[in-house]
Design an enzyme around this catalytic site. Structure first.
Site, PDB file in Angstrom:
ATOM      1  N   SER A  73       0.867  -1.176   0.000  1.00  0.00           N
ATOM      2  CA  SER A  73       0.000   0.000   0.000  1.00  0.00           C
ATOM      3  C   SER A  73       0.899   1.219   0.000  1.00  0.00           C
ATOM      4  O   SER A  73       1.945   1.216   0.664  1.00  0.00           O
ATOM      5  CB  SER A  73      -0.897   0.048   1.243  1.00  0.00           C
ATOM      6  OG  SER A  73      -1.952  -0.869   1.137  1.00  0.00           O
ATOM      7  N   GLU A  80      -0.729  18.659  -6.301  1.00  0.00           N
ATOM      8  CA  GLU A  80      -2.036  18.676  -6.963  1.00  0.00           C
ATOM      9  C   GLU A  80      -3.011  17.665  -6.358  1.00  0.00           C
ATOM     10  O   GLU A  80      -4.056  17.409  -6.930  1.00  0.00           O
ATOM     11  CB  GLU A  80      -1.838  18.378  -8.454  1.00  0.00           C
ATOM     12  CG  GLU A  80      -0.934  19.335  -9.192  1.00  0.00           C
ATOM     13  CD  GLU A  80       0.575  19.044  -8.994  1.00  0.00           C
ATOM     14  OE1 GLU A  80       0.881  18.049  -8.313  1.00  0.00           O
ATOM     15  OE2 GLU A  80       1.402  19.811  -9.519  1.00  0.00           O
ATOM     16  N   SER A  81      -2.709  17.048  -5.235  1.00  0.00           N
ATOM     17  CA  SER A  81      -3.552  16.114  -4.453  1.00  0.00           C
ATOM     18  C   SER A  81      -2.806  14.819  -4.122  1.00  0.00           C
ATOM     19  O   SER A  81      -1.853  14.869  -3.376  1.00  0.00           O
ATOM     20  CB  SER A  81      -4.921  15.864  -5.075  1.00  0.00           C
ATOM     21  OG  SER A  81      -5.711  17.047  -4.942  1.00  0.00           O
ATOM     22  N   HIS A  86      -3.082   0.128  -3.829  1.00  0.00           N
ATOM     23  CA  HIS A  86      -3.137  -1.071  -2.994  1.00  0.00           C
ATOM     24  C   HIS A  86      -3.016  -2.242  -3.947  1.00  0.00           C
ATOM     25  O   HIS A  86      -3.756  -2.299  -4.940  1.00  0.00           O
ATOM     26  CB  HIS A  86      -4.448  -1.157  -2.218  1.00  0.00           C
ATOM     27  CG  HIS A  86      -4.668   0.039  -1.369  1.00  0.00           C
ATOM     28  ND1 HIS A  86      -3.936   0.283  -0.228  1.00  0.00           N
ATOM     29  CD2 HIS A  86      -5.471   1.110  -1.529  1.00  0.00           C
ATOM     30  CE1 HIS A  86      -4.307   1.437   0.283  1.00  0.00           C
ATOM     31  NE2 HIS A  86      -5.228   1.965  -0.491  1.00  0.00           N
ATOM     32  N   CYS A 101      -5.633  18.148  -9.031  1.00  0.00           N
ATOM     33  CA  CYS A 101      -6.322  19.430  -9.143  1.00  0.00           C
ATOM     34  C   CYS A 101      -5.505  20.332 -10.068  1.00  0.00           C
ATOM     35  O   CYS A 101      -4.295  20.180 -10.167  1.00  0.00           O
ATOM     36  CB  CYS A 101      -6.443  20.098  -7.784  1.00  0.00           C
ATOM     37  SG  CYS A 101      -7.360  19.101  -6.597  1.00  0.00           S
TER      38      CYS A 101
END
Lengths: 151, 151
Positions: A73, A80-81, A86, A101
């Site tokens: 994970s 930008e986020s 996973h 974003c």
């Protein structure tokens, strides 16, 4: 670091509905991937970081974790986020989220890069719009995400 | 650490279709939140960590980032997948993802906890099923996610 997102920065604007949105969120399902890749933390971290760079994002933090006996994970926080993954090596499957974003990066490029890197035989791609904005008054519309495309 | 997810561990099983799934993914939109909370990295990290613990998850790693002039992005990797957040204090808005696998935790509890913690006046909740599995042969079905509920 300045966050690369501002109101109405999205290039794509639904003129008819006067709606734009803050973020593009791609939910990717990668099937029939190379199991050894999906169980290799170092490779997964490398590919996810490369995916961020390839799609034009700026990496700000990373954290990855290897599970026992298998599975990785991890998340790359970008200006930008974020990109998250996973893996289920035993199933050749990876669930990946690419949330961006602003106009400076294209999560579809990250999707294509990862699809090839993981050797995915099959993949599906769903793009959601997060944070819908009414451009008539620059206010958020209090509704759930909207599905843009799903293939 | 052993990952708390196995094939067919999901309690909810669609008997008619013989389909189960690997992960529950909640996409939450929190509106009209307290701006000072959304712009406080320490509080956001505390609430996200508490949300993981409250819903029964096991925290394995965390990373949070404060943007200039405002906004926080952060992720808590849990043994059951991850919780991620991006905040827009200037809009009173937070986009949150709660992705969990296995029966040991319930992401809906994390959603309710965060909704209250952020003082969200309005919120929407969408639950997706990630990694659909045909229980007749225990194989993944090569399709995108499925929407379970959206309110």
């Amino acid at each position: 670091m300045e966050r690369k997102t501002k109101l109405k920065v999205q290039a794509e604007l639904n003129e008819e509905k006067n709606i734009t949105y803050l973020g593009r969120h791609i939910l990717a399902e990668f099937f029939d991937c190379t199991p050894n890749i999906l169980n290799n933390l170092k490779l997964i971290e490398e590919f996810m970081t490369n995916a961020a760079v390839e799609c034009g994002a700026t990496v700000v933090q990373k954290c990855f974790h290897m599970f026992n006996p298998y599975g990785v994970s991890g998340v790359v926080i970008i200006a930008e986020s974020h990109l998250a993954i996973h893996t289920w090596p035993e199933l050749g499957y990876a669930a990946v989220d690419l949330f961006t974003c602003g106009e400076s990066c294209d999560p579809k490029i990250a999707y294509e890069y990862l699809k090839e890197s993981f050797g995915a035989g099959t993949a599906s791609f769903s793009e959601l719009k997060r944070g819908l904005i009414d451009t008539k008054n620059d206010e958020l519309i209090k509704v759930p995400f909207e599905i843009k495309t799903q293939i």
